[in-house]
Design a protein around this motif. Structure first.
Motif, mmCIF file in Angstrom:
data_model
loop_
_atom_site.group_PDB
_atom_site.id
_atom_site.type_symbol
_atom_site.label_atom_id
_atom_site.label_comp_id
_atom_site.label_asym_id
_atom_site.label_seq_id
_atom_site.Cartn_x
_atom_site.Cartn_y
_atom_site.Cartn_z
ATOM 1 N N ALA A 20 38.816 33.981 -60.025
ATOM 2 C CA ALA A 20 39.160 34.707 -58.801
ATOM 3 C C ALA A 20 38.435 34.114 -57.593
ATOM 4 N N LYS A 21 37.177 33.747 -57.756
ATOM 5 C CA LYS A 21 36.419 33.127 -56.662
ATOM 6 C C LYS A 21 37.026 31.788 -56.276
ATOM 7 N N ILE A 22 37.384 30.981 -57.268
ATOM 8 C CA ILE A 22 38.019 29.686 -56.996
ATOM 9 C C ILE A 22 39.350 29.901 -56.281
ATOM 10 N N ASP A 23 40.149 30.839 -56.783
ATOM 11 C CA ASP A 23 41.447 31.126 -56.178
ATOM 12 C C ASP A 23 41.295 31.547 -54.721
ATOM 13 N N ASN A 24 40.309 32.399 -54.425
ATOM 14 C CA ASN A 24 40.094 32.859 -53.047
ATOM 15 C C ASN A 24 39.585 31.740 -52.146
ATOM 16 N N LEU A 25 38.716 30.915 -52.655
ATOM 17 C CA LEU A 25 38.125 29.840 -51.869
ATOM 18 C C LEU A 25 39.137 28.743 -51.526
ATOM 19 N N PHE A 26 40.029 28.428 -52.472
ATOM 20 C CA PHE A 26 40.960 27.310 -52.287
ATOM 21 C C PHE A 26 42.416 27.761 -52.231
ATOM 22 N N VAL A 27 42.670 28.974 -51.776
ATOM 23 C CA VAL A 27 44.020 29.555 -51.792
ATOM 24 C C VAL A 27 45.060 28.682 -51.069
ATOM 25 N N GLN A 28 44.674 27.990 -50.029
ATOM 26 C CA GLN A 28 45.620 27.169 -49.270
ATOM 27 C C GLN A 28 45.978 25.855 -49.959
ATOM 28 N N ARG A 29 45.045 25.317 -50.743
ATOM 29 C CA ARG A 29 45.235 23.970 -51.270
ATOM 30 C C ARG A 29 45.482 23.869 -52.768
ATOM 31 N N ALA A 45 34.844 27.105 -74.737
ATOM 32 C CA ALA A 45 36.205 26.547 -74.655
ATOM 33 C C ALA A 45 36.841 26.709 -73.275
ATOM 34 N N GLY A 46 38.161 26.845 -73.257
ATOM 35 C CA GLY A 46 38.925 26.987 -72.023
ATOM 36 C C GLY A 46 39.632 25.709 -71.626
ATOM 37 N N VAL A 47 40.918 25.834 -71.273
ATOM 38 C CA VAL A 47 41.677 24.723 -70.693
ATOM 39 C C VAL A 47 42.347 25.230 -69.428
ATOM 40 N N ALA A 48 42.470 24.337 -68.450
ATOM 41 C CA ALA A 48 43.053 24.738 -67.167
ATOM 42 C C ALA A 48 43.849 23.590 -66.564
ATOM 43 N N PHE A 49 44.804 23.968 -65.728
ATOM 44 C CA PHE A 49 45.563 23.028 -64.908
ATOM 45 C C PHE A 49 45.232 23.377 -63.458
ATOM 46 N N VAL A 50 44.879 22.381 -62.665
ATOM 47 C CA VAL A 50 44.635 22.576 -61.245
ATOM 48 C C VAL A 50 45.726 21.818 -60.509
ATOM 49 N N LEU A 51 46.527 22.552 -59.716
ATOM 50 C CA LEU A 51 47.650 21.955 -58.999
ATOM 51 C C LEU A 51 47.322 21.847 -57.514
ATOM 52 N N ASN A 52 47.544 20.683 -56.957
ATOM 53 C CA ASN A 52 47.342 20.432 -55.536
ATOM 54 C C ASN A 52 48.612 20.862 -54.811
ATOM 55 N N LYS A 53 48.551 21.967 -54.064
ATOM 56 C CA LYS A 53 49.727 22.521 -53.392
ATOM 57 C C LYS A 53 50.278 21.602 -52.314
ATOM 58 N N GLU A 54 49.461 20.691 -51.812
ATOM 59 C CA GLU A 54 49.917 19.801 -50.750
ATOM 60 C C GLU A 54 50.918 18.757 -51.231
ATOM 61 N N ILE A 55 50.854 18.407 -52.507
ATOM 62 C CA ILE A 55 51.751 17.356 -53.005
ATOM 63 C C ILE A 55 52.517 17.748 -54.260
ATOM 64 N N THR A 56 52.308 18.967 -54.766
ATOM 65 C CA THR A 56 52.977 19.421 -55.987
ATOM 66 C C THR A 56 53.729 20.707 -55.699
ATOM 67 N N ASN A 57 54.964 20.781 -56.144
ATOM 68 C CA ASN A 57 55.752 22.001 -55.994
ATOM 69 C C ASN A 57 55.233 23.035 -56.999
ATOM 70 N N THR A 58 54.585 24.070 -56.485
ATOM 71 C CA THR A 58 53.986 25.074 -57.371
ATOM 72 C C THR A 58 54.860 26.319 -57.526
ATOM 73 N N SER A 59 56.025 26.351 -56.891
ATOM 74 C CA SER A 59 56.911 27.507 -57.071
ATOM 75 C C SER A 59 57.504 27.470 -58.476
ATOM 76 N N ASN A 60 57.664 28.604 -59.080
ATOM 77 C CA ASN A 60 58.201 28.731 -60.442
ATOM 78 C C ASN A 60 57.409 27.937 -61.478
ATOM 79 N N THR A 61 56.110 27.826 -61.268
ATOM 80 C CA THR A 61 55.238 27.154 -62.215
ATOM 81 C C THR A 61 54.730 28.178 -63.210
ATOM 82 N N SER A 62 54.694 27.784 -64.482
ATOM 83 C CA SER A 62 54.192 28.719 -65.497
ATOM 84 C C SER A 62 53.357 27.967 -66.529
#
Length: 155
Positions: A20-29, A45-62
């Motif tokens: 949540a902190k990461i999401d709030n801090l980087f909400v624009q990018r 453990a834990g796995v994550a995908f970080v998407l750069n909104k400036e160059i990646t279409n993040t709509s309908n991403t799941s």
């Protein structure tokens, strides 16, 4: 100028509060899509995908979680309206009883059905003795599961 559109991370140890902190801090990018270990979300453990909104279409991403905190498939829009499964992010621990073969079991078939275009992994194993220092033989069942997953035949 090189820029990263999608970053795959393993061993994120990311709990809900930290995400949540990461999401709030980087909400624009950035968009962060994470799956945590269910029993110890901030410490294992834990796995994550970080998407750069400036160059990646993040709509309908799941994200399709195969095993919480260990394996996931990212689906996103690619060209026009074509949705593709582009990445599998997998983390397997050093413990032989928790290696890929034991973790994925029959779920390997589920991943294959998703037809991912790329794979990002931390298998914590090597196929050949020479690739590890000091040299040691890894769990043969886990190595075979790795070969099955990525369709590599030992020649």
């Amino acid at each position: 100028k090189k820029r990263i559109g999608i970053l795959c991370l393993q061993e994120t140890h990311l709990c809900t509060d930290h995400q949540a902190k990461i999401d709030n801090l980087f909400v624009q990018r950035l968009t962060v899509m994470n799956t945590s270990d269910l029993t110890r979300p901030g410490s294992s453990a834990g796995v994550a995908f970080v998407l750069n909104k400036e160059i990646t279409n993040t709509s309908n991403t799941s994200i399709k979680v195969i095993i919480p905190g260990r394996a996931a498939v990212l689906s996103l829009k690619w060209h026009n309206d074509e949705a593709i499964n582009i990445l599998v992010d997998i983390y397997t621990p050093n413990n032989a009883s928790e290696h890929l073969a034991e973790l994925l079991g029959e779920d390997r078939n589920g991943i294959a059905k998703d037809r991912p275009r790329n794979t990002s992994v931390d298998f914590n194993l090597t196929e050949n003795l020479i690739d590890r220092a000091p040299a040691k033989i890894d769990n043969e069942r886990a190595i075979n599961a790795l070969r099955d997953l990525i369709h590599v035949q030992d020649t």
